[in-house]
Design an enzyme around this catalytic site. Structure first.
Site, mmCIF file in Angstrom:
data_model
loop_
_atom_site.group_PDB
_atom_site.id
_atom_site.type_symbol
_atom_site.label_atom_id
_atom_site.label_comp_id
_atom_site.label_asym_id
_atom_site.label_seq_id
_atom_site.Cartn_x
_atom_site.Cartn_y
_atom_site.Cartn_z
ATOM 1 N N HIS A 1 -9.999 -7.030 -4.329
ATOM 2 C CA HIS A 1 -9.555 -6.308 -3.310
ATOM 3 C C HIS A 1 -10.007 -6.644 -1.923
ATOM 4 O O HIS A 1 -11.095 -7.243 -1.844
ATOM 5 C CB HIS A 1 -10.333 -4.856 -3.902
ATOM 6 C CG HIS A 1 -10.495 -3.773 -2.838
ATOM 7 N ND1 HIS A 1 -11.610 -3.311 -2.262
ATOM 8 C CD2 HIS A 1 -9.631 -2.709 -2.542
ATOM 9 C CE1 HIS A 1 -11.258 -2.372 -1.472
ATOM 10 N NE2 HIS A 1 -10.118 -1.988 -1.426
ATOM 11 N N LYS B 1 0.878 -1.166 0.146
ATOM 12 C CA LYS B 1 0.107 0.011 0.010
ATOM 13 C C LYS B 1 0.797 1.003 -0.250
ATOM 14 O O LYS B 1 1.756 1.532 0.913
ATOM 15 C CB LYS B 1 -0.667 0.147 1.091
ATOM 16 C CG LYS B 1 -1.795 1.211 1.304
ATOM 17 C CD LYS B 1 -2.917 1.399 0.205
ATOM 18 C CE LYS B 1 -4.239 0.626 0.625
ATOM 19 N NZ LYS B 1 -5.013 0.560 -0.625
#
Lengths: 409, 409
Positions: free
Chosen positions: B307, B180
């Site tokens: 996701h 991330k």
């Protein structure tokens, strides 16, 4: 959970009476070929399917049937995998036909095993009745060599066409009218449409030349078609030809010829080759694949209707369940049902009311096999004398000089 | 067939502990909000769902729940219709979130009622185990005001990032690694990736700046990313920005930000904005809608992965069933599971083996509610003091001058 596994799958080829209907490829033969699929679970529940009856499909189903033993009736992914093993790499037409034939029977078996209707298993009924259209054909009065005309008689003029429509609409109550074209001179066929417009001022009209016109021909005819038809089905062959015609008109083009497989969707959509897809679970790979196609139509803003070949009541029940569970069915479905006199389901043909069918009562597809009729139609198959549909050869029995051409005009 | 009708639907908001993970929007708060959905049939079978726990979803579910009474658990079309009546026209984000929350519970109830696993009802299991990726975050050592660091400690350097990856991979066995990003300077984040490459030479790598980079920034960074990552997730916001970056590289771009709803698919595909869709049944409208999305990816040749947001075991079970029944899952799925210490299913967290999960045993989703944990997490919700996720506010408790910017770099 073992009771949802398939114990045995049976395929019965049948042949049923079909009138001498004309299309761009020729003339319907005296018998239409079809396959009846039975999927029997370990708990002895039988699910039904109906599909094509030509040699390649029957051979494929014969190879596939033994591989189904042990498969759960929910296992559509397993069905695709099994079917891939019996189809030559790259035979993109046969694979979804084999899957579609068996898949409907698996849904029916699942529904009958769990007490659920197929339309419920497909996501839930969204319409009480499914509307169908009056499917008009130019036709000969009788098959070559027959003694007498059938009850519909010869239909080769606008007057006879209106008469055919009147009979069919009186019998079944259809609201929309589809004209199979691509046989006569396009001007003559459009004259037929114009006569229908006069006789049925409110009826949504469609014409389907089956790719029988050149793109330039179709474009030249557009002024006569605008404000006359709700969609123009396959005027010309191929994604590029269709795109050229679509670019020239506000009439939505529809297809069951140039987008007939998932791989045609990206180029067809990118080129704007048509605005309506005529789906058909028999060649799209079954009800689940047709539901996905419907969703793609919704996402890309395409209209959706349903194509048909000559068929009996198992197919009609499957089409009705699918349509009943499809939110974005934007046009009345096609069906050849009015042209068929034979039937293979108990209780006889499903009954149209005001052009619509209710979802058959009961679990699964809500229909059961009439085994004596199945045997009779199977004997027809064994005795009728051909294994492949050949409209061109049949046409030459009427018009000896005729030869296949697409486009013709 | 009445026993498949819903007698009652219950929604329980919960809050579970979440570490101070960083992303382009800020920092995770001490508690993540979630909703637990129970759909109970007339036969008293309970189906489970898990979804977002923010105010708008909870309010929507409160409006939707009473409308579910009497609906069959197969009736997904009916669920969409009911949900449309409680959502403002044009709130295209809320509608599929409400449907997705309830729809999973309906599949679970159908599976538990019929003795079938959800992956079977979705079309059949195609993989024995579902692979997940190591989801790495930059993070603070502790939440603002906490007494001590959590066990992961602070991660803001390449060295700490490699250590985090090593811990997570030792614990769970993940093969692929996702970072991330969009928080630190892009050069520093790519230095983190490069350190991961050295430490894990075989691991497929991904980076997700969450739209934190300008398209020009992303394009400038491409030479350092090529031959380093398997896909580049949402480097920049919007379909046009993504398309500009995609046009400049052979690295597939992936998204869960610019194609998050069916209406984004036609323009996204037409512009070639990305080559991989990261699906998420929580915002795509459930398992059936996600299956349709997967099919669209297959037809248009797009890659597919999954996701995740912060979630517990019901979501993880649903993701695993869906992935197990999806033929074209082309990348390992994301999951926040390693970051969560709370659980709401009986038996505790699902156990990864070599980075993979087996489909939980038993009918439906194969998981049941731990009601004492549900009550504890519900008390957390009542006591923790906020009703909406606000990563930006949380970030300012650590870095007071910080403000939201997308793109930032």
């Amino acid at each position: 959970m073992s009771d949802l596994r398939i114990a045995e799958a049976r395929i019965t080829p049948i042949a049923f009476a079909d009138p001498p209907l004309l299309n761009n490829a020729g003339c319907h033969q005296p018998y239409a070929l079809r396959s009846i699929i039975e999927v029997e679970t370990e708990a002895r529940v039988i699910g039904l399917g109906e599909s094509y009856g030509g040699r390649s499909v029957l051979d494929g189903l014969a190879r596939l049937a033994p591989l189904l033993t042990g498969l759960k009736v929910t296992d559509l992914n397993g069905l695709w995998s099994a079917a891939r093993t019996v189809v030559s790499e790259g035979d993109s037409a046969l694979l979804p036909r084999l899957v579609g034939a068996v898949e409907v029977a698996m849904w029916d078996a699942l529904g009958k095993s769990t007490g659920q209707r197929v339309c419920d298993l497909l996501g839930g009924q969204v319409r009480q009745r499914v509307p169908y259209s009056a499917y008009l054909f130019y036709k000969f009065g009788r098959h070559a060599g027959a003694d007498a005309d059938d009850s519909w008689g010869e239909v080769l003029t606008p007057e006879a066409l209106v008469e055919e429509a009147r009979t069919m609409i009186n019998l079944y109550g259809f609201k929309a009218i589809k004209l199979k074209a691509g046989i006569l001179d396009p001007e003559a066929e459009i004259a037929g449409l114009e006569a229908l417009r006069v006789a049925f001022p409110q009826a949504p009209l469609r014409i389907d030349p089956n790719g029988g016109w050149r793109a330039e021909t179709a474009i030249k005819l557009l002024p006569r078609l605008e404000n006359l038809i709700e969609y123009l089905e396959d005027p010309t062959p191929g994604l590029d030809g269709m795109a050229a015609v679509q670019a020239a008109t506000g009439i939505p083009l529809a297809t069951n010829m140039c987008i007939i497989s998932p791989e045609h969707l990206p180029p067809g959509i990118a080129r704007d080759s048509c605005r309506v897809i005529l789906s058909d679970h028999h060649y799209w790979g079954g009800l689940a694949a047709s539901r996905e196609l419907a969703r793609i139509c919704a996402v890309w803003g395409l209209g959706l209707s349903m194509h048909s070949n000559s068929h009996l009541g198992i197919s009609l029940a499957a089409m009705t369940h699918l349509a009943a569970a499809t939110p974005n069915l934007t046009y009345d479905c096609d069906t050849h049902s009015p042209w068929q006199t034979d039937e293979v389901i108990e209780g006889g043909k499903l009954v149209f009311k005001e052009g619509e069918l209710e979802v058959p009562d009961g679990p699964g597809l809500g229909v059961t096999l009439d085994r004596s009729e199945l045997q009779r139609l199977h004997r027809n198959y064994l005795e009728h004398g051909y294994e492949q549909r050949d409209d061109a050869a049949e046409m030459r029995r009427h018009w000896p000089d005729w030869s296949f051409a697409r486009p013709r005009f």
